[in-house]
Scaffold this active site. Sequence first.
Site, PDB file in Angstrom:
ATOM      1  N   HIS A 381       0.815  -1.216   0.000  1.00  0.00           N
ATOM      2  CA  HIS A 381       0.000   0.000   0.000  1.00  0.00           C
ATOM      3  C   HIS A 381       0.853   1.272   0.000  1.00  0.00           C
ATOM      4  CE1 HIS A 381      -3.690   1.983  -0.028  1.00  0.00           C
ATOM      5  NE2 HIS A 381      -4.245   1.570   1.100  1.00  0.00           N
ATOM      6  N   ASP A 385      -2.237   2.355  -4.542  1.00  0.00           N
ATOM      7  CA  ASP A 385      -3.446   2.823  -3.865  1.00  0.00           C
ATOM      8  C   ASP A 385      -4.571   1.809  -4.035  1.00  0.00           C
ATOM      9  OD1 ASP A 385      -2.188   5.169  -3.118  1.00  0.00           O
ATOM     10  OD2 ASP A 385      -2.795   6.219  -4.956  1.00  0.00           O
TER      11      ASP A 385
END
Length: 410
Positions: A381, A385
Amino acid sequence: MATDVKVPVLGESITEATLGEWLKQPGDAVDADEPIASLETDKVALEVPAPEAGTLGEHLVAVGDTVEVGAIIAKIEAGGGAAASPAKAAPAPAAAKAAPAADDGTASSVTLSPAVRRLVLEHGVDPSKIKGTGKDGRLTKDDVEQYVKTGAPEPLVEKGAAKGAEVPTSVPAAGGTRNEERVRMTRLRQTVAKRLKEAQDTAALLTTFNDVDMTAVMETRSKYKELFAKKHGVKLGFMGFFAKAACLALKDVPSVNAQIDGDEIVYHDYVDISVAVSAPNGLVVPVIRNAEAMSFADVENTIGDFGKRAKDGTLTMADMKGGTFTISNGGVFGSLMSTPIINPPQSAVLGLHRIEQRPVVMPDGSIEARPMMYLALSYDHRLIDGREAVTFLVRIKEAIEDPTRLLIDL
């Protein structure tokens, strides 16, 4: 005059290995290029060949020792060869090294590859009682598996095994139902454990799910499988579709094919897909290079070759170097859903799962049983995204549910 047996070059940046097994014992006759020892590196197991024909001298290192590239591990004495006298009796553990006598009463040695040796230890069988069908009468995995199915093997219990020997040790308890095994962790398994934990500690891991209707792909395979196999000499499998779909999706969402290097992001304009393959000594991930430029047949041939060589234990360091994205198919083992862990320095891994009939509401409101598969994308992450992860899975879903998109690049 004796000839040194040295640890060969192991691959780029690999400087040491662990001696996993001696395939030949002191006094054994060996031919040039015949495997005499097995080494384990961080990624693969490989065999050390005899530099010339002769008789194997004293072992200079023990099983479990760490050896560096170029180190001398044994010597080959002049004389001997294929017609030399029978091998000397090997020390314990006999099951993993040499058998004192064959079924016909004549002395013979049993040379086992790393993959076969692990299977012998796993099932606790005596290799001297199994007839080998491989080259020069060597045992194959199929020989052992067939013996286990039809024979009546007895567990092998080794007491006081040599340091580093990979031999299960049974600990009897009252009633004989509370046995334990203690087996030395292979170098590969140690590395896998370390890297997976590092991935969890370093990356901001997150997994996003979707499902896909496999109807179109299954119909395509059913319609063209015979023509495909006849023309290309390989079966048309599911992995070909997913590999090509991944290439399409990675083009649209390049961050999934990228990696973090310090405070920089490295983007790749090529797709090297690491394919998780189960091997006798652990999970390995050989790489399909430039998958974006491959045909379905190229992908299927490459995957088939990887699977065969993983089973035989003949994958090399070069086969597993690099990789920009990973596909792991737990569905072949029956997995319904999972959260795979990325393979650093990659930033994402696509997990495939088993296909099963589930009720699906169709666009017209009707309900049909459709062959559905859950998809899982685990990703870092820090770089990818949530929107990009979801978009990637949607692209995969669209391509699999309408394979025509793979042909017209949509």
